[in-house]
Enzyme design. Structure first.
Site, PDB file in Angstrom:
ATOM      1  N   LYS A 113       0.508  -1.058   0.464  1.00  0.00           N
ATOM      2  CA  LYS A 113       0.128   0.076  -0.002  1.00  0.00           C
ATOM      3  C   LYS A 113       1.093   1.203   0.033  1.00  0.00           C
ATOM      4  CE  LYS A 113      -3.774  -1.877   0.885  1.00  0.00           C
ATOM      5  NZ  LYS A 113      -4.082  -4.063   0.745  1.00  0.00           N
TER       6      LYS A 113
HETATM    7  C1  LIG Z   1      -4.771  -4.663   0.009  1.00  0.00           C
HETATM    8  C2  LIG Z   1      -3.259  -6.147   0.351  1.00  0.00           C
HETATM    9  C3  LIG Z   1      -3.881  -6.884  -1.071  1.00  0.00           C
HETATM   10  C4  LIG Z   1      -5.093  -6.747  -1.562  1.00  0.00           C
HETATM   11  O1  LIG Z   1      -4.871  -5.497  -2.294  1.00  0.00           O
HETATM   12  P1  LIG Z   1      -5.510  -5.029  -3.404  1.00  0.00           P
HETATM   13  O2  LIG Z   1      -5.303  -4.206  -4.355  1.00  0.00           O
HETATM   14  O3  LIG Z   1      -7.177  -4.763  -2.111  1.00  0.00           O
HETATM   15  O4  LIG Z   1      -6.360  -6.276  -3.900  1.00  0.00           O
HETATM   16  C5  LIG Z   1      -3.306  -7.737  -0.368  1.00  0.00           C
HETATM   17  N1  LIG Z   1      -2.284  -8.327   0.066  1.00  0.00           N
HETATM   18  C6  LIG Z   1      -1.900  -7.413   1.467  1.00  0.00           C
HETATM   19  C7  LIG Z   1      -0.464  -7.586   2.128  1.00  0.00           C
HETATM   20  C8  LIG Z   1      -2.766  -5.848   1.406  1.00  0.00           C
HETATM   21  O5  LIG Z   1      -1.789  -5.171   1.842  1.00  0.00           O
END
Ligand SMILES: *Cc1c(COP(=O)(O)O)cnc(C)c1O
Length: 496
Positions: A113
């Site tokens: 993120k």
């Molecule tokens: C948010 C997240 C996901 C999922 O990603 P999306 O873009 O919401 O599909 C997968 N792995 C981790 C560690 C995340 O923080």
């Protein structure tokens, strides 16, 4: 340069600029902003392969954020992808057991993120300036664990902004919760809710749709925006790392220029994998987009049957950031495969909110041929972590292990040996307890932070700063509210 405008997936009749779309987050009609047309890369892979991450980021983002000046955009990029990341490469790649792991977790909060949330505050404040906004921007975010901390870290003490994060109390990992409740910054507010992530996300969506509240806020000099992955300012920065990864594989001689690769993405809200789909449509040779789910396999079922059905039990797993039954960003894909028919999309989304399900037409399903769904149970996920560690010494976090397990199944079932990039979305240290349990085959009695030191030893990787600093940081946020009382929490923080 060609100007790209944005329209809503539920009403294509009006368009806004990129900066307006970033500020609004969600369209007034509840739809998501999509570009009026997907741009195509105007640099060759050969040119891109000599660029660093920031340079590639500029080449991608300039095409989407066409109302930003070169100086504005480069400022945003340089402020985002700097020494907050623990490696110059920003997104390095590791080759292990037959695949390339694109490590997207070298930023401030050790999950992918950070890739988008380190730049969003800069895109947002630049957008506010460009549009002569004098209100304070209030970022409202629902998190399944990782978005919250990454958004808090991005927005903390950014002048002209405040940030409120709602997370499911009991639905995030120990480290994730510590990271959030120790967050500094006078403009930050973290609230646990009695409910799951979907409750938090629905609550936030309702607050966004509350016109009375918006009026009240405006009269007090505030306006809401979203840092959730529905914001186009979250989506576009993610396209960069697929372009960068492809160019770096070519540069390293791992693939030939033009050779197609497959991509596997551990998926929750469908933002990351949608970014890979955008990269493909912009000219990056990606063959299959493999969408990996955990036991909340609503997307797997969707790709199999064409029916999206959230009416099922919500499972708490050890990959909590993927514990999601409503994948918001899927709406953008639905809109695209509906031939950009906003009415058709709006009807399906209405069904989703009233009946919890919808079915796409055969025509639409045919346009999903590039996507493959897969899922891994918690058992398979743990086995994958252990097997990878035993074979190579490389340690996967639980989310990446879901993707890795799905990838192994895919190869077994299809014999498709196309070179593959797996999005590695979190550092194993973020999910230390689960990762150590998988490797050792049993739960440990040790306190979490001692497990962190153990993991560091067996993985031969230094404890990341992000974990080091929360060992001693005091708790600054301890609010827990009922999911029905989210509006009151917002009002209290803003003094309304
Ligand atoms: C948010 C997240 C996901 C999922 O990603 P999306 O873009 O919401 O599909 C997968 N792995 C981790 C560690 C995340 O923080």
């Amino acid at each position: 340069m060609k100007e790209i405008l944005y329209k809503s997936t539920r009403d294509s009749s009006k368009v806004v600029t990129a900066s307006q779309a970033i500020l609004k987050g969600l369209s007034d009609d509840g739809g998501l902003f999509v570009p009026t047309s997907l741009p195509v890369l105007d640099k060759s892979v050969k040119e891109l392969s000599t660029m660093n991450y920031r340079e590639v980021a500029y080449e991608v983002m300039k095409l989407f954020f066409s109302d930003f000046t070169e100086e504005e955009l480069k400022n945003c990029i340089n402020n985002a992808y700097d020494s907050k990341f623990d490696t110059e490469e920003i997104a390095p790649m590791a080759e292990a057991d037959g695949a390339f792991y694109l490590e997207l977790y070298h930023g401030a909060t050790i999950a992918f993120k950070d890739m988008a949330l380190s730049i969003l505050p800069h895109l947002m404040t630049t957008s506010a300036k460009k549009n002569n906004i004098s209100n304070e921007i209030v970022i409202l975010t629902a998190t399944s664990g990782d978005t919250g901390k990454a958004a808090l870290a991005g927005f903390a003490d950014v002048p002209g902004t405040r940030i409120i994060v709602f997370y499911p109390k009991g639905g995030v990992s120990f480290i994730q919760e510590r990271q959030m409740v120790t967050q500094k910054g006078d403009n930050t507010y973290v609230v646990g809710i009695k409910g799951n992530f979907d409750d938090a996300q629905t609550g936030v969506k309702n607050i966004f749709g509350d016109k009375e509240l918006a009026k009240e806020l405006d009269s007090k000099g505030f306006q809401f925006s979203s840092a959730n992955s529905i914001n186009i300012g979250r989506l576009v920065p993610q396209v960069v790392y697929y372009v960068y990864a492809y160019a770096k594989l070519v540069e390293a001689g791992k693939i030939a220029d033009g050779e197609a690769i497959n991509v596997v993405v551990p998926t929750g809200n469908f933002g990351n994998i949608l970014a890979a789909y955008f990269a493909k449509n912009m000219g990056i040779p990606i063959a299959k987009l493999i969408c990996a789910s955990n036991e909340n396999k609503v997307l797997f079922d969707f790709f199999e049957t064409g029916v999206y059905d959230r009416n099922r039990q919500f499972m708490l797993t050890n990959s909590p950031s993927m514990d999601i039954l409503i994948s918001s960003n899927l709406e953008r894909l639905i809109y695209m495969i509906a031939g950009e028919d906003s009415e058709k999309n709006a009807t399906l989304m209405k069904q989703l909110s009233s009946e919890g399900k919808y079915e796409i037409t055969a025509d639409m399903k045919a346009k999903l041929a590039d996507f493959v769904g897969g899922f891994a149970s918690q058992e398979q996920t743990n086995a994958r972590i252990k097997d990878m560690y035993d074979k190579t010494g490389y340690v996967l976090d639980t989310h990446t292990a879901v993707a890795s397990s799905v990838y192994q199944d895919y190869v077994k079932n299809t014999g498709d040996n196309t070179k593959t990039v797996i999005a590695s979305t979190a550092s194993p240290f973020k999910f230390t307890t689960s990762v150590m349990e998988a490797i050792e085959g049993k739960k440990s009695d040790l306190p979490d932070f001692e497990l962190v030191d153990q993991l560091s030893k067996i993985a031969n990787v230094a404890v990341p700063n992000a974990v080091e600093e929360i060992k001693t940081a005091p708790t600054r946020h301890d609010h827990v509210v009922d999911k029905a009382n989210m509006v009151d929490a917002v009002k209290e923080f803003l003094g309304l």
